[in-house]
Structure formats: C-alpha cells, structure tokens
Write a protein that holds these residues in place. Structure first.
Motif, PDB file in Angstrom:
ATOM      1  N   ASN A  61      40.588 -62.134  -2.236  1.00 48.62           N
ATOM      2  CA  ASN A  61      40.547 -62.861  -1.159  1.00 48.62           C
ATOM      3  C   ASN A  61      41.026 -61.582   0.069  1.00 48.62           C
ATOM      4  O   ASN A  61      40.671 -61.200   0.928  1.00 48.62           O
ATOM      5  N   GLY A  62      42.780 -61.165  -0.015  1.00 51.78           N
ATOM      6  CA  GLY A  62      43.238 -59.862   0.433  1.00 51.78           C
ATOM      7  C   GLY A  62      42.067 -58.934   0.330  1.00 51.78           C
ATOM      8  O   GLY A  62      41.406 -58.273   1.579  1.00 51.78           O
ATOM      9  N   GLY A  63      40.925 -58.027  -0.058  1.00 45.85           N
ATOM     10  CA  GLY A  63      40.028 -57.074   0.012  1.00 45.85           C
ATOM     11  C   GLY A  63      39.331 -57.919   0.746  1.00 45.85           C
ATOM     12  O   GLY A  63      38.665 -57.498   1.541  1.00 45.85           O
ATOM     13  N   ASP A  64      39.093 -58.825   0.928  1.00 45.65           N
ATOM     14  CA  ASP A  64      37.979 -59.716   1.944  1.00 45.65           C
ATOM     15  C   ASP A  64      38.718 -59.768   3.700  1.00 45.65           C
ATOM     16  O   ASP A  64      37.862 -59.589   4.205  1.00 45.65           O
ATOM     17  N   GLY A  65      39.624 -59.562   2.667  1.00 43.14           N
ATOM     18  CA  GLY A  65      40.308 -59.739   4.577  1.00 43.14           C
ATOM     19  C   GLY A  65      40.803 -58.272   5.380  1.00 43.14           C
ATOM     20  O   GLY A  65      40.728 -58.036   6.722  1.00 43.14           O
ATOM     21  N   TYR A  66      40.628 -57.151   4.794  1.00 43.61           N
ATOM     22  CA  TYR A  66      40.974 -55.945   4.852  1.00 43.61           C
ATOM     23  C   TYR A  66      39.439 -55.244   5.298  1.00 43.61           C
ATOM     24  O   TYR A  66      39.254 -55.170   6.568  1.00 43.61           O
ATOM     25  N   VAL A  67      37.770 -55.977   4.966  1.00 45.70           N
ATOM     26  CA  VAL A  67      36.515 -55.888   5.270  1.00 45.70           C
ATOM     27  C   VAL A  67      36.823 -56.730   6.429  1.00 45.70           C
ATOM     28  O   VAL A  67      36.178 -55.896   7.381  1.00 45.70           O
ATOM     29  N   ILE A  68      37.381 -57.783   6.419  1.00 39.45           N
ATOM     30  CA  ILE A  68      37.289 -58.891   7.658  1.00 39.45           C
ATOM     31  C   ILE A  68      37.732 -57.598   8.996  1.00 39.45           C
ATOM     32  O   ILE A  68      37.073 -57.860  10.139  1.00 39.45           O
ATOM     33  N   ALA A  69      38.758 -56.967   9.163  1.00 40.22           N
ATOM     34  CA  ALA A  69      39.330 -56.814   9.692  1.00 40.22           C
ATOM     35  C   ALA A  69      39.023 -55.563  10.288  1.00 40.22           C
ATOM     36  O   ALA A  69      38.675 -55.519  11.294  1.00 40.22           O
ATOM     37  N   GLN A  70      37.863 -54.499   9.377  1.00 37.51           N
ATOM     38  CA  GLN A  70      38.069 -53.572   9.956  1.00 37.51           C
ATOM     39  C   GLN A  70      36.532 -53.789  10.656  1.00 37.51           C
ATOM     40  O   GLN A  70      36.155 -53.278  11.720  1.00 37.51           O
ATOM     41  N   PRO A  78      41.110 -56.661  19.016  1.00 38.26           N
ATOM     42  CA  PRO A  78      42.794 -56.902  18.564  1.00 38.26           C
ATOM     43  C   PRO A  78      43.203 -56.975  17.224  1.00 38.26           C
ATOM     44  O   PRO A  78      43.050 -57.958  17.143  1.00 38.26           O
ATOM     45  N   ILE A  79      43.664 -56.510  16.700  1.00 35.42           N
ATOM     46  CA  ILE A  79      43.783 -57.278  14.746  1.00 35.42           C
ATOM     47  C   ILE A  79      45.246 -55.996  14.879  1.00 35.42           C
ATOM     48  O   ILE A  79      45.280 -54.956  15.127  1.00 35.42           O
ATOM     49  N   THR A  80      45.020 -57.796  14.100  1.00 35.02           N
ATOM     50  CA  THR A  80      46.566 -56.833  13.001  1.00 35.02           C
ATOM     51  C   THR A  80      46.261 -57.539  12.005  1.00 35.02           C
ATOM     52  O   THR A  80      46.319 -58.910  11.845  1.00 35.02           O
ATOM     53  N   VAL A  81      46.835 -56.706  10.953  1.00 32.67           N
ATOM     54  CA  VAL A  81      46.777 -57.219   9.136  1.00 32.67           C
ATOM     55  C   VAL A  81      48.507 -57.219   9.145  1.00 32.67           C
ATOM     56  O   VAL A  81      49.111 -56.552   8.831  1.00 32.67           O
ATOM     57  N   ALA A  82      48.238 -58.379   8.230  1.00 30.08           N
ATOM     58  CA  ALA A  82      49.857 -58.485   7.707  1.00 30.08           C
ATOM     59  C   ALA A  82      49.537 -59.150   6.326  1.00 30.08           C
ATOM     60  O   ALA A  82      48.817 -59.529   5.749  1.00 30.08           O
ATOM     61  N   PHE A  99      40.591 -49.769   5.544  1.00 28.96           N
ATOM     62  CA  PHE A  99      40.976 -50.046   7.202  1.00 28.96           C
ATOM     63  C   PHE A  99      42.118 -49.673   7.962  1.00 28.96           C
ATOM     64  O   PHE A  99      42.718 -48.701   7.127  1.00 28.96           O
ATOM     65  N   ALA A 100      41.443 -48.796   9.476  1.00 31.55           N
ATOM     66  CA  ALA A 100      41.942 -47.679   9.865  1.00 31.55           C
ATOM     67  C   ALA A 100      42.465 -47.699  10.939  1.00 31.55           C
ATOM     68  O   ALA A 100      44.063 -47.498  11.299  1.00 31.55           O
ATOM     69  N   GLY A 101      43.177 -49.585  10.520  1.00 32.15           N
ATOM     70  CA  GLY A 101      44.497 -50.215  11.519  1.00 32.15           C
ATOM     71  C   GLY A 101      45.738 -49.330  10.763  1.00 32.15           C
ATOM     72  O   GLY A 101      45.590 -49.459   9.235  1.00 32.15           O
ATOM     73  N   GLY A 102      46.935 -50.024  10.318  1.00 31.72           N
ATOM     74  CA  GLY A 102      47.985 -50.303   9.993  1.00 31.72           C
ATOM     75  C   GLY A 102      48.106 -52.101   9.654  1.00 31.72           C
ATOM     76  O   GLY A 102      47.739 -52.699   9.930  1.00 31.72           O
ATOM     77  N   VAL A 103      49.141 -51.974   8.833  1.00 32.74           N
ATOM     78  CA  VAL A 103      49.456 -53.271   7.961  1.00 32.74           C
ATOM     79  C   VAL A 103      50.873 -53.022   7.456  1.00 32.74           C
ATOM     80  O   VAL A 103      51.904 -52.400   7.106  1.00 32.74           O
TER      81      VAL A 103
END
Length: 473
Positions: A61-70, A78-82, A99-103
């Motif tokens: 489910n977290g993996g889905d989140g990284y795909v969504i974030a990207q 503007p995206i923040t991933v926690a 995912f190309a952003g920071g976490v």
C-alpha cells in the motif's frame, strides 16, 4: 466470474485474484504501477494542483503511495511524502526508487491542504500504535480534503470494523474490488465518496456483490392481474400496518392486492384495496389455498398473541411464496422445523433486534454479511438483514449488500412498506433473492424521490416513480 464492478471481496479473495493476474506473467511491480497510476489520475482529477501530503507505509500500500506521489509530481502538484518506515517489499522498494522527490519521516510531517493515506490499506488486522495513530489522525483531520487508497488505515477490511477510532475520509479509492468495510457499517459511513479503481483483476463466482439498479419488465399484452401477481397480506390487530404494506405492493407492480383479516374492514381502507374476511385460522387456511395467489405477507401489525400464532402457522403451511416480517419473526422461534420444511420460497426480513432473536448473539469475528449468510443457510430461507447497510443472503450463501441506504427511511412504518414491496416483486416472478434486491433498491429510490422528510404512506405513494425508473426499455 462475478461482475468486477460490483464484487465485494475478502482480503483472502483479493490476494487470490491478484495472484491470478501474476500467474499470467504480470509482475507485482507492474500491477502496483497500474494501480497507483489509476489512483493518481483520480486524485488529480479531483484535487488538481492542491499541495498534497502522501503517507506511505512499509508494505505494498505504501508502494502505491510512491507511485501516486510520482504521478502527481509529474503533473506539477506540490508533493510531500512522509513514510512510516522503509519499504519492506521488493515492489514497494522499486516504487520508492522511482519517486524523484525527497521523503520525510511520518513523525516529522506537518498538515497539508490535501492528504493521501497509503499507510496500510486493506491488510490491517490490529490497531495502529498510539503515537502513529495520533500523528496520522491529526494530519487527516487538519487536511481540507482526504483520500484513502484501498481502505482507510485503522479499519479491518473483512470484519468491517474500526481497529482504532473512527476517522472520516472524503474519498476512498477501492483498488480492484470493493471490500466489506467499504459497504458495511460502521466503517462505510466514514467513506464519504467511494470510487472503484479497476486494475484488471477477476472476481470469483462466490463473491458477494453490491446492489445495482434492477431492470423490471413492464406488463405486456398478455398480462392480467393474476399474471402480474396476487399479493395476500395477513392483517392482525393493527390493520394500519397491513394497509401500508398493501399500498406498497400496489405501487411496486402487483396486479391484485388483498388484505385478509377478521371482522369488518377498517374505516381507513381505501376503495381500491380488497378486504377479504376470515374470522378464524381455518378460514385463513382456506383463503390461502387459492392457487392464484402469487405471494403471501405475514407480520406487519400481526401481533404476538395466540391468534397471531395461528395466522403464522397457516401462512407457513400455505403452498405459496411467503414473506415474514416484524411480529411474525418474533414468533418463529419454535417453528424452525416448519421454516426448514417449506418447499415454496420464503423470505425473512429482520432488523437488528429481530435478527438477534432468530440467530442469537453476534459473533464478533463475522461481519454482517457473513452472519446473514449463516442464518440463511441454517434456515433454508432468504434473509434480508435490514439497516443502514442492508444485507440480502440466500441459503447457498449468495450475498448482496445494499450500502448507504437513505437515512430518511428512519421513520415508523417504512419497514411495512418494504415488506409490501418484497411481496409484490416475489408475486411477480417468484425469484426470492432477486425480489429482495429489487425491493430494497426501489424502497431506497422512493425515499430519495419523496424528499427530505415523509410519512410511510407518502413513501408508499412514491414507489411507482421508482419502478418507472427501472423499467426495461
């Protein structure tokens, strides 16, 4: 296979459905990319460029989140991933790498206008730890718009209960198929807008289904009142309830409706409803031997005295499809053998209290649908377990869930109206499970047509418009 647009799966059934996709050569990574992209597209259509916080757990489910974030990042959001923890599955690690952003750590996250919950999804079986839950809850409640991907974290998908405190979400995106917690209370009420994200899985034949609008065949040139269905409603000491049911049966397509009762007809009886006098159980049994009867309804206003028991025994002994509601359900306790021995179709329509009287105290390990299916199998009858989430179950455990029922139905007499709807549909075609589903859908539609407040009689009179909406064209 079940219709993937309406199927309701357990976690185990969903795992098997996904495995069937993997067996065709699709990788876990590819399916995650498919699911996350489709969910991201939905979030983008609703939220556009609103700054978004995506919460990722350690599993898929977290993996889905990284795909969504990207996906959203590439759209300019503007995206923040926690993250609660580092990814623990190979597919989630690959999604994190893309995912190309920071976490940042979940503990360091601050509220954002929009939040996407991808912490745990539908696999959770124990409560979240207090520090995690407190931070998660604060972030969700302080967002202007909230999304849960697959299922809100903190809910048990199969038992359809909250493992932590109830937490409302604006949008819940069910991945691949609906789960029981999406449709059954108390979790369903906290899933404000529910959307299905198709990911290419196939549902098993034994899957429960979500109720859909029925298609009702209109009368044709060969129709007459008996072919469309004669409904016989048994009246007890409160004939007003029987009258409500009779009016509902008329409005739901019955060709002929009679009320069978003792003495003279009540003054309130409209001219277009027939009162057939039967002063004792023998007269009732004789009246119920009429081969033209399409369905019998017993229960509304029946009473619970010796006279009511005699009426119920006559109804159970009759050869016609039978609907038992209200008082009749309370009198069934010592008549289970008569229920099981019936050859003609039988429908039972308990609300929560009546269900407990029939089935005993609830087993907390089972959801409402499973309990209804168990009772239907035990009695050999179709069961409509009523409520804000109504469940329809057959003896073979086929199950239909009618979620999000109109809250305006919480008015005295609406159950009598529903019983009349069921009897009319059953008299029309004799298929009990379908009659129950048709009646539940029409009952809800009529309530919405009737407006924000209504009496039971007004509800009954709103039924013809609901039927018209469902006619086959």
């Amino acid at each position: 296979m079940a219709d993937t647009g309406t199927a309701v799966l357990t976690v185990g059934q969903m795992v098997a459905a996904e495995q069937a996709v993997f067996d065709t050569g699709v990788s876990v990574d590819a399916l995650m990319l498919r699911a996350g992209t489709a969910a991201g597209e939905m979030i983008w259509r609703i939220g556009s460029c609103v700054p978004t916080l995506v919460l990722c757990g350690p599993g898929n489910n977290g993996g889905d989140g990284y795909v969504i974030a990207q996906f959203l990042r590439e759209k300019g959001v503007p995206i923040t991933v926690a993250a609660l923890a580092e990814p623990r599955t190979e597919a989630a690690r690959k999604a994190r790498a893309r995912f190309a952003g920071g976490v940042i750590a979940l503990a360091d996250a601050v509220p954002a206008p929009q939040i996407v919950d991808c912490l745990f999804g539908s696999g959770l079986t124990r409560p979240l730890d207090a520090p995690v839950w407190d931070q998660f809850k604060a972030l969700v409640l302080r967002a202007r718009r909230s999304f849960a991907v697959d299922l809100p974290s903190g809910a048990d998908a199969d038992r359809a209960v909250w493992l932590n405190d109830p937490l409302p979400f604006d949008h819940v995106l069910a991945l691949g198929a609906f789960k029981y917690a999406h449709l059954l209370e108390p979790v369903a009420s906290d899933c404000a807008t529910l959307s299905l994200i198709e990911i290419g899985v196939t549902s098993p034949d034994n899957a429960a289904t979500r109720i859909t609008r029925p298609l009702i065949a209109p009368p044709d040139a060969r129709s007459h009142k008996y072919r469309r269905g004669l409904v016989m409603v048994l009246a007890g000491p409160m004939p007003g309830a029987a009258l409500l049911a009779a009016r509902a049966a008329q409005g739901t397509g019955a060709g002929y409706v009679k009320i069978l009762g003792a003495g003279e007809p009540p003054a309130m009886l409209p001219a277009d409803i027939v009162w057939q006098r039967a002063d004792d159980a023998a007269a009732v049994a004789e009246a119920l031997s009429d081969p033209r009867i399409g369905a019998v309804l017993a229960g509304p206003g029946l009473g619970r005295d010796c006279a009511a028991e005699a009426l119920l025994d006559a109804a159970l002994a009759c050869p016609h499809p039978l609907v038992l509601d209200a008082d009749a359900l309370h009198l069934l306790g010592s008549r289970r053998d008569a229920v099981r021995d019936r050859e003609a179709p039988l429908a039972l329509t308990p609300h929560h209290g009546e269900f407990i009287a029939l089935a005993g105290e609830e087993d907390g390990a089972l959801n409402k649908a499973a309990r209804a299916a168990s009772l239907a199998a035990a009695l050999g009858a179709c069961v409509l377990y009523k409520g804000a989430d109504s469940v329809i179950a057959a003896p073979d455990r086929s199950t239909i869930i009618a979620d999000r029922r109109c809250a305006w139905l919480s008015v005295a007499g609406t159950g009598d109206v529903l019983a009349g709807c069921i009897a009319a549909r059953l008299a029309n075609h004799g298929e009990t499970l379908h009659a129950l589903a048709e009646a539940v859908w029409l009952h809800d539609r009529a309530a919405r047509n009737a407006g924000p407040a209504f009496t039971a009689w007004q509800l009954a009179e709103a039924l013809p418009l609901a039927v018209e909406f469902c006619l086959e064209r």
